[in-house]
Design an enzyme around this catalytic site. Structure first.
Site, PDB file in Angstrom:
ATOM      1  N   ASN A  14       8.779   2.361  -5.236  1.00 44.96           N
ATOM      2  CA  ASN A  14       9.581   1.389  -4.566  1.00 44.96           C
ATOM      3  C   ASN A  14       9.892   0.523  -5.613  1.00 44.96           C
ATOM      4  O   ASN A  14       9.680   0.666  -6.843  1.00 44.96           O
ATOM      5  CB  ASN A  14       8.679   0.482  -3.611  1.00 44.96           C
ATOM      6  CG  ASN A  14       7.536   0.073  -4.206  1.00 44.96           C
ATOM      7  OD1 ASN A  14       7.503  -0.759  -5.117  1.00 44.96           O
ATOM      8  ND2 ASN A  14       6.495   0.572  -3.736  1.00 44.96           N
ATOM      9  N   LEU A  52      -5.190  -3.935   1.545  1.00 45.77           N
ATOM     10  CA  LEU A  52      -5.358  -5.211   2.240  1.00 45.77           C
ATOM     11  C   LEU A  52      -6.348  -5.011   3.533  1.00 45.77           C
ATOM     12  O   LEU A  52      -7.269  -5.913   3.654  1.00 45.77           O
ATOM     13  CB  LEU A  52      -4.086  -5.839   2.527  1.00 45.77           C
ATOM     14  CG  LEU A  52      -4.200  -7.120   3.274  1.00 45.77           C
ATOM     15  CD1 LEU A  52      -4.895  -8.309   2.142  1.00 45.77           C
ATOM     16  CD2 LEU A  52      -2.827  -7.664   3.614  1.00 45.77           C
TER      17      LEU A  52
END
Length: 413
Positions: free
Chosen positions: A226, A324
């Site tokens: 990305n 996360l």
């Protein structure tokens, strides 16, 4: 000790106590150099001493006589001033000051210092100093956003250089944008802040941060990644280390220097990042800034895949571990504070609140990436926690880092 020796020692002590802090002001060559005269006036008005160095280019905008009249001291312009250099004047000048200020800091000055060049008095002083350096950049908007300038900025920040500005506005060249030097009052405020005893609110805390992109290989050559530059995560790592924390930075592939005082662990894939983060526990704070790839190839080809007749390639993707969520819901080693980042192209606040609930985070910093914001030095940020969302702010990434450190400090109390 003789009476004469004792008298000299007392005199030296009195002079040391009575001497005000000294600022070494280096004025770079740019139209904003005229503002340096007002800055000198503000420094003197506050009771501080100031030594002024004018680069050769700066003398096209400000005369040594003007700077000397306002500073009440000699102005330095030449590295090869024999009177000073017999006493290593460039060393003593750089060491006598409490703070070195560069205003304006031109693109050329920043590049020279970032790359260790010392070809005139200003750059020699900046390399010889053992004191903190504060720069106030000033340049054309395109020069400021140029990748070379941004690389130099990242290097200087990692080396511990402080920055104030630049501001956004109209420029002498007729363009508009980031690049205007901060006003003298703002620079003087930054000088006052830099001279204060350094606060270390995160002293003794372990802050674990992820930054940058991940790269998921498809074959030995190609892969899925990305557009994350890593700048935000690195800015937070630098700010946390500056606040006294022990910082572990787990970084995807980026071309940024490691911030001073930070332990950096380089990884490539999301799985590697997941394992490195869990290996670095326990921590007091986890800040998940990295743009972790959601998917990876189920199978990685051993050889480079060819286009074939039709030029099509089918790849089966599987989910990557959710780093996360794995930290936010960790059964035994969840940090007291878990902060996540959410880059969204629409419904920024809604998706940010959803992420806050599902990931087990204490706060989410959400930003809109629908426009061309990648690899920029500014961002639009909304902080979302249990008390709700804050108003969106357009900030530099360094300002986001500073605000987050303040937030962490308050929450950890």
């Amino acid at each position: 000790m003789s009476c004469q020796t004792l008298a000299k020692a007392i005199k030296d002590l009195v002079m040391t106590v009575a001497s005000p802090p000294r600022i070494l002001l280096i004025v770079g060559g740019g139209i904003a150099a005229y503002k340096s005269l007002e800055l000198i006036r503000l420094i003197k008005k506050a009771g501080l001493a100031v030594s002024v160095v004018l680069t050769k280019a700066a003398q096209q905008f400000v005369t040594p006589l003007s700077a000397a009249a306002l500073s009440g001291d000699k102005v330095y312009t030449d590295l090869f001033d024999l009177t000073d250099e017999t006493e290593m004047g460039h060393i003593s000048l750089s060491r006598q000051a409490e703070l070195v200020v560069v205003a304006p800091a031109t693109a050329n000055l920043m590049a020279s210092v970032a790359n260790g060049q010392a070809d005139d008095l200003a750059t020699t002083l900046l390399l010889a100093t053992d004191k903190r350096v504060l720069m106030a950049p000033a340049m054309n908007v395109r020069m400021w956003h140029h990748p070379a300038t941004q690389r130099n900025l990242a290097t200087l920040r990692a080396d511990g250089v402080l920055f104030t500005g630049p501001d956004e506005g109209d420029m002498a060249c007729g363009e508009h944008g980031l690049g205007r030097m901060s006003e003298p009052e703002a620079i003087f405020g930054a000088i006052q802040a830099a001279l204060k005893p350094k606060a270390r609110p995160l002293n003794g805390r372990h802050v674990l941060i992820t930054a940058g992109p991940t790269f998921e290989p498809l074959d030995p050559v190609r892969g899925i990644t990305n557009r994350s530059s890593g700048k935000q995560g690195y800015a937070i790592a630098a700010a946390a280390a500056d606040a006294g924390a022990r910082v572990t930075l787990v970084s995807g592939p980026v071309s940024l220097p490691t911030p001073a005082g930070v332990t950096r662990i380089d990884v490539e894939t999301a799985a590697e990042m997941h394992d490195a983060v869990h290996a670095a526990l326990p921590a007091d704070v986890f800040v998940g800034v990295a743009a972790v790839g959601d998917w990876r190839a189920k199978e990685i080809a051993r050889d480079k895949q060819k286009k074939g007749v039709d030029g099509e390639l089918t790849v089966t993707l599987v989910k990557n571990p959710d780093i996360l969520a794995s930290i936010g819901h960790h059964p035994t080693q969840r940090p007291p504070l878990v902060i996540g980042f959410a880059a969204e192209t629409r419904n920024v606040e809604v998706y940010g609140q959803t992420k806050l609930r599902t990931k087990g985070a204490d706060a989410i910093l959400a930003n809109d990436v629908s426009k061309d914001v990648f690899d920029r030095d500014t961002t639009n940020m909304i902080l979302i926690d249990a008390s709700g969302p804050t108003a969106g702010k357009h900030l530099t990434k360094a300002e986001v880092a500073a605000d987050l450190i303040q937030y962490l400090t308050t929450r950890l109390k």
